[in-house]
Design a protein around this motif. Structure first.
Motif, PDB file in Angstrom:
ATOM      1  N   THR A 135       2.158 -52.429  -2.178  1.00  0.00           N
ATOM      2  CA  THR A 135       3.088 -53.527  -2.447  1.00  0.00           C
ATOM      3  C   THR A 135       2.342 -54.860  -2.468  1.00  0.00           C
ATOM      4  N   LEU A 136       1.431 -55.049  -1.525  1.00  0.00           N
ATOM      5  CA  LEU A 136       0.644 -56.288  -1.487  1.00  0.00           C
ATOM      6  C   LEU A 136      -0.277 -56.386  -2.697  1.00  0.00           C
ATOM      7  N   ARG A 138       0.239 -55.194  -5.709  1.00  0.00           N
ATOM      8  CA  ARG A 138       1.031 -55.569  -6.873  1.00  0.00           C
ATOM      9  C   ARG A 138       1.496 -57.025  -6.776  1.00  0.00           C
ATOM     10  N   GLU A 139       1.778 -57.472  -5.574  1.00  0.00           N
ATOM     11  CA  GLU A 139       2.136 -58.881  -5.399  1.00  0.00           C
ATOM     12  C   GLU A 139       0.984 -59.784  -5.849  1.00  0.00           C
ATOM     13  N   ASN A 142       0.458 -59.194  -9.985  1.00  0.00           N
ATOM     14  CA  ASN A 142       1.546 -59.541 -10.890  1.00  0.00           C
ATOM     15  C   ASN A 142       2.298 -60.810 -10.523  1.00  0.00           C
ATOM     16  N   ASP A 143       2.477 -61.079  -9.229  1.00  0.00           N
ATOM     17  CA  ASP A 143       3.262 -62.249  -8.822  1.00  0.00           C
ATOM     18  C   ASP A 143       2.393 -63.485  -8.620  1.00  0.00           C
ATOM     19  N   PHE A 328      -1.724 -65.695   1.672  1.00  0.00           N
ATOM     20  CA  PHE A 328      -1.687 -64.307   1.217  1.00  0.00           C
ATOM     21  C   PHE A 328      -2.846 -63.520   1.809  1.00  0.00           C
TER      22      PHE A 328
END
Length: 366
Positions: A135-136, A138-139, A142-143, A328
């Motif tokens: 999840t991290l 992809r964050e 993509n984010d 992050f």
């Protein structure tokens, strides 16, 4: 007496239909699509063999529907530009590590060569798939970075040797050593006094042979032997905290990936998971044999000294503190520490120690 129910579908028709259903492949049939795919590795490197092996698995599992045309490093773009090429659609996919795009965000390296928290690569992949790491990841892609890519990690890399040196290394520093390394480990080595050079693996031997490098870290005895490092350096130090846990990264252009049917997307993922097992077996078959060959060539192979290993841990403290000012980066570090705190006490309690394993080896084989 209960009435006997007899199927109205003739037995012959049933058997024929069953035979057809068994013969039909599970993947939808379509014309072969060839994807442009580049590895970060020289064609001589065992890691390029692993990239080709992943492509073979995808082709076999899709029944030939997807073929990855795997080119070696530099064939289309330089290794450090692969992620941008995948984002732009110049490449459909790439095989490397997250360290290759650390210039975009320092946290990238945490997914391929994180700090030495007392875990290994199996623990790293466990965190990625079951501890929130994916999840991290992809964050970040993509984010935060807004990249048109999707990917995953695979292959639990055995711990990396400290590296190759043209002269003997003593004490707890690498002061005055011009050293090739990449990722966050580059900052770690600067903290140990080294002058760091970042360059692709295929260029190491040429630069070292010119005397412009005093040392280099690659990854494993097979890669080192295939690229010719025993010809330009005579000291090989095993054991290090700079990369005890590592993994490959496979990335795809997200638009291309998302356009695939569900079964193809699943195969691209599960082919990597299967390759983790198959390629680790290949590594275990090759690495010890190639280390023996390195010794036969007269290279001084030894363990890294305790003082230098301790200095590496102290250097990690400074690297982590420096980059944890980014929220992050700090979030990923906190997630990894939480995973290792939960994982390692179980492993320590249940697994045999190195000394106990050595005693068993001596008992049966020594």
């Amino acid at each position: 007496m209960p009435r006997r129910i007899t199927s109205t579908w003739p037995r012959r028709r049933f058997l024929a239909a069953a035979a057809v259903s068994v013969a039909m492949p599970q993947v939808s049939q379509a014309q072969t699509a060839v994807w442009r795919f580049q590895s970060a590795w020289s064609s001589r490197d065992i890691f390029h063999e692993f990239a080709v092996d992943y492509g073979r698995r995808v082709e076999e599992m899709t029944g030939g529907r997807i073929k990855l045309d795997v080119a070696a490093a530099g064939s289309v773009v330089p290794a450090f530009q692969m992620l941008d090429a995948v984002h732009a659609g110049i490449l459909d996919g790439a095989h490397g590590t997250c360290d290759f795009w650390i210039s975009k965000h320092k946290a990238a390296s945490l997914f391929s060569s994180p700090p030495s928290f007392g875990w290994d690569a199996h623990g790293l992949l466990g965190w990625f798939y079951a501890g929130g790491g994916e999840t991290l990841y992809r964050e970040l892609l993509n984010d935060i970075l807004k990249l048109n890519v999707t990917g995953l990690l695979y292959f639990p890399m055995p711990a990396q040797p400290l590296g190759w040196f043209r002269k003997e290394i003593k004490g707890e520093t690498l002061k005055g050593v011009n050293f090739r390394i990449d990722g966050l480990a580059a900052e770690l080595f600067r903290g140990l006094g080294a002058s760091v050079t970042v360059l692709p693996s295929g260029e190491i031997v040429t630069i070292m042979d010119r005397g412009q490098l005093d040392g280099a870290a690659l990854n494993n005895p097979s890669s080192d032997l295939q690229l010719g490092l025993p010809d330009v350096a005579r000291t090989y130090l095993l054991g290090s905290h700079h990369r005890p846990a590592g993994a490959f990264e496979v990335v795809f252009n997200k638009g291309k990936f998302d356009a695939q049917p569900a079964e193809v997307k699943s195969i691209l993922r599960h082919a990597a998971l299967a390759a983790s097992t198959g390629q680790l077996a290949m590594a275990y078959a090759r690495y010890p044999k190639d280390l023996d060959e390195i010794r036969k060539r007269g290279v001084d192979v030894r363990r890294t000294g305790d003082a230098l290993l301790a200095a590496e841990l102290a250097a990690w403290d400074k690297v982590i503190a420096e980059h944890s000012r980014d929220s992050f980066f700090a979030k990923v570090i906190a997630s990894q520490k939480a995973w290792v705190r939960r994982l390692q006490p179980y492993i320590a309690a249940n697994n045999l120690t190195t000394a106990e394993l050595a005693a068993a080896y001596k008992h049966f084989l020594g």
